[in-house]
Write an enzyme that holds these catalytic residues in place. Structure first.
Site, mmCIF file in Angstrom:
data_model
loop_
_atom_site.group_PDB
_atom_site.id
_atom_site.type_symbol
_atom_site.label_atom_id
_atom_site.label_comp_id
_atom_site.label_asym_id
_atom_site.label_seq_id
_atom_site.Cartn_x
_atom_site.Cartn_y
_atom_site.Cartn_z
ATOM 1 N N ARG A 41 0.859 -1.183 0.000
ATOM 2 C CA ARG A 41 0.000 0.000 0.000
ATOM 3 C C ARG A 41 0.899 1.238 0.000
ATOM 4 O O ARG A 41 1.980 1.238 0.613
ATOM 5 C CB ARG A 41 -0.903 0.037 1.239
ATOM 6 C CG ARG A 41 -2.107 -0.905 1.150
ATOM 7 C CD ARG A 41 -3.134 -0.434 0.132
ATOM 8 N NE ARG A 41 -4.334 -1.251 0.057
ATOM 9 C CZ ARG A 41 -4.538 -2.235 -0.818
ATOM 10 N NH1 ARG A 41 -3.602 -2.564 -1.680
ATOM 11 N NH2 ARG A 41 -5.686 -2.892 -0.838
ATOM 12 N N HIS B 88 -1.606 -0.202 -9.876
ATOM 13 C CA HIS B 88 -2.301 -1.108 -8.935
ATOM 14 C C HIS B 88 -2.778 -2.366 -9.665
ATOM 15 O O HIS B 88 -3.968 -2.713 -9.616
ATOM 16 C CB HIS B 88 -3.471 -0.391 -8.235
ATOM 17 C CG HIS B 88 -3.864 -1.060 -6.941
ATOM 18 N ND1 HIS B 88 -4.267 -0.374 -5.827
ATOM 19 C CD2 HIS B 88 -3.914 -2.372 -6.581
ATOM 20 C CE1 HIS B 88 -4.549 -1.228 -4.848
ATOM 21 N NE2 HIS B 88 -4.336 -2.453 -5.294
#
Ligand code: NAP
Length: 308
Positions: A224, A271
């Site tokens: 993250r 992502h």
């Protein structure tokens, strides 16, 4: 009859509907599955961010919220969540992450860029070292980190893993605690971040800890964005840090004009390191509903206090 509400982005429903129905059938569940239902009738909520359900308070009879995502930072902090929350552990997602991490680790290990990008007439001699001579630190030894650490160890990398609790993973030197973090990072040539985004992991990779890595090291972050102090990373890249391959960011999509886009030592991927795979994930959801109905312990329960 078990009432299951699917609350995720509307474009995911056509992908998930048939595989979920097949998975429920295999488990012998008698169910009603829909994208709309009166809240008090709902027994289970299949959840992903950006779906219609944001207020969980009216779902007074729901036995669990079943996340389609492995990372649960967006839902675990929702103050209306009182139901048990299960995160996604899906072997399809894990396989994808292992492939992505291994590919990017090998890119840096083998110095592929010099030969792919540098078609400039220069005969660059010298084979890369063997994997056994490269130290790799994997922070986070959960479902994803452990699988990646195992794969890298199977290629003979000198793999050091770090987690909150001390693990035992064959072929991997495992560490925990502050001293363990130092031991894992000290002189590492490649760093893989597979920690969750929690208050305890925010900015974990700050200037000091980036400085513990070997000169020329590569940081690979499919975990993250907030795990890294962005300003410290940019400063380290202006110094001895070799490269950062970043799949996740504090703001996604990464805004145009962000310094990461143009930095010569940064690779941005959008992502896509891995994603939940519909068929295998549907089996996980169905198994958890079966367990919930049978009064058996749910799989992959999130520890609300720890945040993952
Ligand atoms: P997981 O099974 O929950 O594992 C998390 C690991 O992090 C565990 O080993 C845990 O330690 C460790 N950890 C958590 N907090 C810590 C702390 N404060 N200090 C040290 N270690 C800590 O999660 P996962 O399924 O492997 O997924 C990891 C993350 O990958 C997700 O949270 C998500 O953010 C990210 N992800 C990214 C993508 C992508 O496409 N980029 C896809 C899926 C997931 P313990 O084992 O001791 O609990």
């Amino acid at each position: 009859m078990i009432n299951v509400l699917f609350s995720a982005r509307s474009d995911l429903w056509p992908d998930y509907e048939a595989p979920l129905r097949r998975a429920f059938k295999r488990k012998g569940l008698e169910y009603n599955l829909a994208t709309e239902m009166s809240p008090e009738q709902v027994d289970f909520i299949i959840y992903a961010p950006n779906g219609p359900v944001t207020d969980l308070a009216p779902y007074t009879n729901a036995k669990a919220v079943l996340s389609l995502w492995a990372g649960v930072e967006q839902i675990v902090t929702n103050p209306t969540l009182t139901q048990p929350l299960c995160r996604m552990v899906d072997h399809g997602l894990t396989e994808g992450m292992v492939e992505w991490v291994t590919g990017h680790a090998l890119r840096h290990h083998l110095g592929m860029d010099a030969h792919i990008l540098g078609q400039d007439g220069i005969w660059r001699e010298g084979a890369p070292p063997l994997a056994r001579d490269r130290k790799v630190a994997v922070l986070g030894l959960g479902a994803l980190g452990t699988a990646c650490a195992r794969q890298l160890a199977s290629l003979n990398f000198d793999v050091h893993g770090w987690a909150r609790s001390l693990k035992s993973v064959e072929g991997v030197s495992c560490h925990s605690g502050e001293a363990g973090l130092r031991a894992a990072l000290d002189g590492a040539d490649i760093l893989v971040l597979l920690l969750p985004d929690t208050p305890a992991t925010e900015n974990l990779m700050d200037a000091e800890k980036l400085g513990w890595l070997a000169p020329g090291a590569a940081v690979i972050n499919p975990g993250r964005g907030p795990l890294i102090d962005d300003a410290a990373l940019l400063a380290a890249l202006d110094g001895p840090l070799g490269h950062a391959t970043l799949d996740v960011f504090r703001v996604e999509p990464l805004p145009a004009g962000h310094p990461f886009w143009a930095h010569p030592k940064v690779t941005v991927t959008p992502h896509i390191a891995s994603e939940t795979r519909v068929t295998t994930a549907s089996d996980v959801i169905a198994e958890n509903i079966r367990r919930g109905v049978a009064g058996e312990p749910l799989l992959h329960l999130v520890d609300r206090e720890a945040g993952y």
